[in-house]
Design an enzyme around this catalytic site. Structure first.
Site: not given
Lengths: 214, 112
Positions: A115, A118-120
């Site tokens: 991602c 961000c951090s999906c």
């Protein structure tokens, strides 16, 4: 297995951390949560319940999905068609609105998920992402030099195999379906699941036999 | 591109393809407050108070300096505060007073 490692890690640091004074941001978290509860917008029990949900999600769930796909070609087809529905078929519920796309590794294609924004991450089936997945080096470099990134995980993909990097979004998450290791014919689903690590389902390593197996 | 155009080509969060160093494969166990913050994010999402896109935009709005200096969940909780202010759900004064109250409570607990 990472689930086992997590259990070991979980107890000791927890005890240490409890003794430390609350920092500014911890105080802010408590204040925001309590204000929302006072206004009737969230219930305190909902936070505790969601912590329990988060704690219940580990890569072992994803490994179970992969192992089922390895032994049941009908399930595999349904999983590749609709990842979320496939997981729900195995009793793995999703607690959010995300969809899941399962990406199959083959002789021709190796998949890697990232991602960049961000951090999906497919949290309902893998739990929370590792720190490195959320930090700049992996997020930045996975899309532009994936072979070099894989090499840092000790993974070499032959030049004639295409590497496909899938960038996750708020609504669409990915799970890599690693290739079944050679030499596992006749293995039980449980034994196969034990070969599947979190990192194999991110795509930074393959699923492999334990070194002790001849 | 003109000299300044590159500044708007990507927002601070959009780091795919940027230069970066080696991957550090450390992994920390979440602190209790970090896990509560994560649970709070999930509850806000299914209550339709703050969704994932709003969270990401809220973090992005912090700007590169704050993003670079706060940890992952620190960024989240600051973004939540700002989003809730913008939506009129809480006010900065309410949050400041509640933070003072919480801090005093922690101080009493620590001293006891």
């Amino acid at each position: 297995m990472s689930a086992h490692e997590h259990e070991h890690e979980h107890d000791h640091p927890h005890a240490e951390i409890t003794a430390e004074p609350a920092g500014y941001y911890e105080i802010m978290e408590t204040a925001v949560r309590e204000l929302l509860a006072e206004k009737g917008l969230i219930g305190p029990a909902e936070i505790r319940r969601q912590i329990e949900v988060l704690d219940s999600r580990t890569p072992a769930l994803g490994a179970k999905v992969v192992a089922r796909a390895w032994v049941d070609s009908g399930f595999r087809a349904r999983l590749l068609a609709d990842g979320r529905a496939g997981c729900e078929e195995l009793g793995i519920s999703f607690y959010d609105d995300t969809q899941l796309i399962v990406l199959e590794n083959t002789q021709e294609v190796h998949n890697l998920i990232v991602c960049t924004l961000c951090s999906c991450y497919p949290r309902p089936v893998l739990g929370l992402p590792p720190d490195w997945y959320k930090e700049k080096p992996y997020r930045a470099r996975a899309v532009i030099e994936p072979r070099a990134v894989l090499a840092e995980f000790g993974t070499t993909i032959p030049d004639d195999v295409e590497i496909r990097v899938s960038d996750s979004t708020a609504m669409v998450r990915y799970l890599v379906l690693p290739r079944r290791p050679d030499g596992t014919e006749g293995w039980s689903e449980e034994a196969l699941a034990a070969l599947v690590t979190r990192d194999a389902m991110i795509g930074v390593v393959p699923a492999t036999l334990p070194e002790t197996v001849q | 591109m003109t000299d300044s155009a590159h500044l708007i080509a990507k927002l601070p969060n959009d780091i795919g393809g940027a230069e970066a160093g080696p991957i550090v494969m450390a992994e920390h166990t979440l602190l209790p407050w970090e896990k509560r913050c994560h649970a709070l994010a999930d509850v806000l999402d299914f209550k339709k108070i703050i969704n994932t896109e709003e969270k990401r935009r809220g973090v992005e709005a912090l700007g590169a300096t704050v993003i670079g200096n706060l940890s992952y969940y620190e960024r989240w909780i600051v973004a939540f505060g700002n989003i809730l202010f913008q939506k009129g759900i809480i006010t900065p004064e309410e949050l400041a007073r509640k933070m003072d109250e919480v801090e005093a409570r922690h101080a009493r607990a620590g001293g006891a």
